[in-house]
Scaffold this motif. Structure first.
Motif, PDB file in Angstrom:
ATOM      1  N   LEU A  95       1.184   0.810   1.858  1.00 53.65           N
ATOM      2  CA  LEU A  95       0.319   0.713   0.409  1.00 53.65           C
ATOM      3  C   LEU A  95       0.069  -0.549   0.129  1.00 53.65           C
ATOM      4  CD1 LEU A  95       2.303   3.559  -1.363  1.00 53.65           C
ATOM      5  CD2 LEU A  95       0.275   3.958  -0.382  1.00 53.65           C
ATOM      6  N   MET A  96       0.969  -1.530   0.168  1.00 53.44           N
ATOM      7  CA  MET A  96       0.585  -2.994  -0.075  1.00 53.44           C
ATOM      8  C   MET A  96      -0.313  -3.395   0.751  1.00 53.44           C
ATOM      9  SD  MET A  96       4.457  -4.672  -1.339  1.00 53.44           S
ATOM     10  CE  MET A  96       5.333  -4.079  -0.066  1.00 53.44           C
ATOM     11  N   GLY A  97      -0.111  -3.163   1.994  1.00 54.22           N
ATOM     12  CA  GLY A  97      -1.186  -3.702   3.071  1.00 54.22           C
ATOM     13  C   GLY A  97      -2.543  -3.160   2.635  1.00 54.22           C
ATOM     14  N   ARG A  98      -2.480  -1.847   2.333  1.00 52.98           N
ATOM     15  CA  ARG A  98      -3.776  -1.262   2.215  1.00 52.98           C
ATOM     16  C   ARG A  98      -4.463  -1.799   1.057  1.00 52.98           C
ATOM     17  NH1 ARG A  98      -6.358   2.360  -0.787  1.00 52.98           N
ATOM     18  NH2 ARG A  98      -7.790   3.931  -0.082  1.00 52.98           N
ATOM     19  N   GLY A 109       0.789  -2.773   9.474  1.00 52.36           N
ATOM     20  CA  GLY A 109       2.029  -3.388   8.948  1.00 52.36           C
ATOM     21  C   GLY A 109       3.165  -1.999   8.662  1.00 52.36           C
ATOM     22  N   GLY A 110       2.615  -0.972   8.126  1.00 49.05           N
ATOM     23  CA  GLY A 110       3.753   0.169   8.043  1.00 49.05           C
ATOM     24  C   GLY A 110       4.481   0.700   9.240  1.00 49.05           C
ATOM     25  N   ALA A 395      12.638 -10.733   4.845  1.00 46.84           N
ATOM     26  CA  ALA A 395      11.533 -11.294   5.079  1.00 46.84           C
ATOM     27  C   ALA A 395      10.584 -10.335   5.886  1.00 46.84           C
ATOM     28  CB  ALA A 395      11.883 -12.701   5.770  1.00 46.84           C
ATOM     29  N   VAL A 396      11.131  -9.463   6.686  1.00 38.78           N
ATOM     30  CA  VAL A 396      10.217  -8.712   7.711  1.00 38.78           C
ATOM     31  C   VAL A 396       9.452  -7.784   7.038  1.00 38.78           C
ATOM     32  CG1 VAL A 396      10.319  -7.037   9.739  1.00 38.78           C
ATOM     33  CG2 VAL A 396      11.997  -8.932   9.485  1.00 38.78           C
ATOM     34  N   PRO A 397       9.578  -7.134   6.043  1.00 37.87           N
ATOM     35  CA  PRO A 397       8.488  -6.340   5.384  1.00 37.87           C
ATOM     36  C   PRO A 397       7.097  -7.198   5.050  1.00 37.87           C
ATOM     37  CG  PRO A 397      10.604  -5.617   4.512  1.00 37.87           C
ATOM     38  CD  PRO A 397      10.869  -6.791   5.390  1.00 37.87           C
ATOM     39  N   PHE A 398       7.555  -8.440   4.674  1.00 40.20           N
ATOM     40  CA  PHE A 398       6.275  -9.262   4.117  1.00 40.20           C
ATOM     41  C   PHE A 398       5.718  -9.671   5.389  1.00 40.20           C
ATOM     42  CE2 PHE A 398       9.314  -9.542   0.494  1.00 40.20           C
ATOM     43  CZ  PHE A 398       8.739  -8.940  -0.297  1.00 40.20           C
ATOM     44  N   MET A 399       6.212 -10.044   6.224  1.00 39.71           N
ATOM     45  CA  MET A 399       5.816 -10.476   7.677  1.00 39.71           C
ATOM     46  C   MET A 399       4.891  -9.278   8.110  1.00 39.71           C
ATOM     47  SD  MET A 399       8.896 -12.300   9.854  1.00 39.71           S
ATOM     48  CE  MET A 399       9.379 -13.895   9.283  1.00 39.71           C
ATOM     49  N   ALA A 400       5.511  -7.924   8.239  1.00 44.03           N
ATOM     50  CA  ALA A 400       4.704  -6.891   8.492  1.00 44.03           C
ATOM     51  C   ALA A 400       3.183  -6.545   7.733  1.00 44.03           C
ATOM     52  CB  ALA A 400       5.545  -5.680   8.321  1.00 44.03           C
ATOM     53  N   VAL A 401       3.330  -6.822   6.314  1.00 44.10           N
ATOM     54  CA  VAL A 401       2.266  -6.910   5.621  1.00 44.10           C
ATOM     55  C   VAL A 401       1.130  -7.859   6.038  1.00 44.10           C
ATOM     56  CG1 VAL A 401       1.215  -7.153   3.186  1.00 44.10           C
ATOM     57  CG2 VAL A 401       3.292  -5.856   3.617  1.00 44.10           C
ATOM     58  N   LEU A 402       1.583  -9.102   6.173  1.00 41.31           N
ATOM     59  CA  LEU A 402       0.882 -10.132   6.576  1.00 41.31           C
ATOM     60  C   LEU A 402       0.422 -10.172   8.105  1.00 41.31           C
ATOM     61  CD1 LEU A 402       2.730 -12.866   4.625  1.00 41.31           C
ATOM     62  CD2 LEU A 402       0.112 -12.215   4.103  1.00 41.31           C
TER      63      LEU A 402
END
Length: 670
Positions: A95-98, A109-110, A395-402
């Motif tokens: 949802l954040m990445g979208r 990312g998800g 830190a990894v979820p933010f890495m996944a988004v980016l």
């Protein structure tokens, strides 16, 4: 959560289901996990304020207790719920990445987080990491919602989830400060200030809530658990290597006699502080003490500390997954099937995430500052402490988004034939991937593998599976044949099985390899013989232990017990009084000694020792219990009931205590 098409909803569901399908495995609790398990049982037994969980913040203890209360005392329930929380975290990343970069980036990312191996590993551990990350991502989502719609409701919800995350792991506070700063920076208006203030005020309410709970539980208002200060110290002290949590050196070799399944870091830091200060420190004092020690260590040699920081930056970028509890790769090979699949690793997610960070900032994607700030905040926090998998994982979820955005940017550059830009991005990924795969500066933890294997053996020993425990200890011996620790613990397992020939053999090898084990090996031999009621020979071994270490209180205490069992009253009293002297500072041993003296009829002496134990640690339930026994023996029933009630606060599962209190209070009635 916005206007989503049917395809988006199906994609979100696929990400969540993928994460759930890969997330469930069960293991026995060890070290930190065992600590959370035992404190949850205390809550169920009546410790409503989780007063026994003073070293850490209490929300995860309550979470485990709630799972046990609803579904029974099985590890399966909390782990399945964690699997769901981990899966929903993957949905939040989508949802954040979208929202920030489009459906393609969000989906990438998800799915990256859904198939990230260590995130799956986290879901199967009785540790707060998975729940914490879920709460952190919910807070981040509502920060984005707050920035998009400028609604105070979203600011309140962001504060609520930051507050719940704080009650799970207090190291959320620097991240929260960064998020509040991002809101102010992006909005740059009075409304933005008010939104940021709303988040801060709601978060502050949760911080104060912890302070009120601490006041109710311990009689003092404080909002930080000692764990944070202890971890900061051991990550920055002169003995720190940047990747291994090690307790400070102590004069008393506590680790030899300690059960491998217990948290040696907690015990070691308490022992080190007690030796330095001369008394047991309360938790608030322990926190203050280690904060002062951290600043002193940094100030004494800033050059060394700067070098240590650079070393930790390298460890953060390296793909090796370090553990402070168990060897990750060995655990995967022995106990899981899902994690043997070709899942994503840090070597994949990190390069794309950092490239996405650079690209998003260079293109001035305003709201991309949120995941960028999240990534940088958690990188800084991991480096500030020590780099292990569960400190790096947030830190990894933010890495996944980016990283999803990096893939989208690469695809867009390829479509537009911007080959120079595409080449720069691919070059950055390749360079970071190469750095992540290097093995400099002792990047692995193979030197600690035998220690981890002994800890694993302790799982089976604690469960009464002594044959399996011995096999694992033997494996550690094969790996490190000159390490006395595995021999010592194998000897203890044999003692539990009553195999005295093997006990003598393995304890003898431990003593030959490391003379420091001599007094403790003699104590273990004595205890094994005492269990067989061979008190005469047991007493001989306790005497040998005291010859090797005249200050070993456990040997003096057990010698007194053996003499008591043999009917040698004067010798027993002499040994127990010696124990009370050499155990000064060890409130637990002093309380046990006091109780035996009282049971022997030496009430005045027992009460004196119990009072001394309480002076060392005012919250020691065993000392309070001994004082209750002594008061009851002297006919002071009201005082006895008062002491037992104080002890019950720290021993809530004791039915015997409740019965004693009820009986004594009834005797007060006319």
């Amino acid at each position: 959560m916005g206007d989503y098409s049917k395809a988006d909803r199906w994609l979100l569901g696929a990400i969540v289901l993928a994460a759930i399908a890969d997330s469930i495995y069960i293991s026995r609790p060890l070290l930190d996990s065992a600590w959370y398990h035992s404190k949850a049982l205390d809550v169920l037994a009546g410790d409503r304020l989780a007063a026994s969980a003073s070293f850490r913040v209490p929300l995860y203890v309550y979470f485990i207790a709630a799972c046990y209360a609803v579904f029974g005392r099985s590890f399966a329930a909390p782990l399945i719920i964690q699997a769901l929380a981990g899966a929903l975290s993957c949905g939040l990343v989508f949802l954040m990445g979208r929202r920030l970069f489009g459906t393609f980036a969000g989906a990438a990312g998800g799915f990256a987080l859904a198939f990230y191996g260590m995130a799956i590993f986290s879901d199967g551990e009785i540790l707060p990491t998975t729940l914490f990350i879920f709460l952190m991502l919910l807070a981040t989502w509502f920060v984005l919602e707050c920035l998009g719609g400028r609604r105070y409701r979203d600011a309140v919800l962001a504060g609520v989830f930051l507050g719940l995350a704080f009650l799970t792991r207090p190291d959320i506070l620097p991240f929260a400060a960064v998020m509040i700063g991002v809101v102010i920076f992006i909005e740059r208006s009075k409304r933005g200030l008010r939104l940021a203030a709303t988040v801060a005020i709601v978060l502050a309410g949760f911080v104060m809530m912890l302070g009120v709970r601490n006041y109710a539980a311990y009689g003092r208002f404080f909002v930080f658990s000692p764990q944070g200060a202890v971890n900061l110290y051991i990550g920055n002290a002169s003995f720190a290597d940047g990747k291994t949590p090690m307790a400070p050196p102590t004069a008393y070799v506590y680790g030899i006699a300690m059960d491998p399944g217990e948290d040696s870091i907690i015990e070691g830091c308490r022992v080190a502080a007690r030796e330095k200060v001369g008394r047991e420190l309360e938790d608030r004092e322990l926190s203050d003490y280690y904060m002062r020690m951290t600043l002193a260590e940094i100030g004494s040699d800033p050059g060394r500390w700067a070098g240590l920081m650079l070393r930790k930056v390298y460890y953060f970028l390296n793909a090796y997954e370090r553990s402070d509890i168990k060897p990750v790769q060995r655990f995967i090979e022995r106990y899981t099937s899902v994690l043997k699949l070709p899942l994503l690793t840090f070597a994949v997610v990190m390069p794309f995430g950092l490239v996405g960070l650079v690209v998003s900032l260079s293109r001035r994607e305003k709201h991309a500052l949120v995941p960028a700030a999240g990534l940088l905040a958690w990188a800084a926090l991991a480096v500030a402490f020590f780099v292990i998998w569960r400190y790096r994982l947030p830190a990894v979820p933010f890495m996944a988004v980016l990283g999803g955005y990096a893939l989208y940017a690469m695809a867009r550059s390829a479509r537009r034939r911007e080959y120079l830009v595409l080449g720069a991005m691919l070059g950055g990924v390749a360079l970071l991937w190469a750095v992540s795969g290097t093995a400099f500066l002792g990047v692995d933890d193979l030197g600690y593998l035998p220690t981890h294997i002994v800890n694993e053996g302790a799982l089976y020993e604690a469960a009464g599976e002594y044959d399996e425990a011995v096999e694992i200890y033997r494996e550690a011996i094969e790996m490190a044949p000159s390490d006395a620790r595995a021999y010592y613990h194998a000897g203890r397992a044999y003692a539990a099985m009553g195999m005295m020939a093997e006990v003598r053999d393995y304890m003898g090898r431990a003593m030959a390899l490391n003379p420091n084990y001599r007094p403790f090996a003699y104590v273990s031999l004595g205890i094994a013989l005492a269990k067989d009621e061979d008190y005469e020979q047991a007493a001989t071994f306790f005497e040998k232990a005291l010859e090797a270490d005249p200050g070993l209180c456990i040997a003096a205490y057990n010698l007194g017990l053996c003499q008591y069992r043999l009917g040698r009253r004067e010798a027993a009293v002499a040994a127990l009084m010696r124990a009370s002297e050499v155990c000064r500072g060890d409130s637990g041993a002093m309380a046990a000694t006091a109780r035996v003296l009282i049971e022997m009829g030496e009430v005045d002496r027992g009460l004196s020792v119990a009072e001394a134990a309480l002076g060392v640690d005012p919250r020691n339930p065993d000392a309070l219990y001994a004082l209750g026994l002594g008061s009851e023996a002297q006919g002071r029933n009201a005082d006895a009931a008062d002491f037992f009630e104080r002890a019950l606060r720290y021993m809530p599962s004791s039915k015997g205590l409740r019965e004693k209190i009820k009986r004594l209070r009834s005797m007060e009635s006319p």
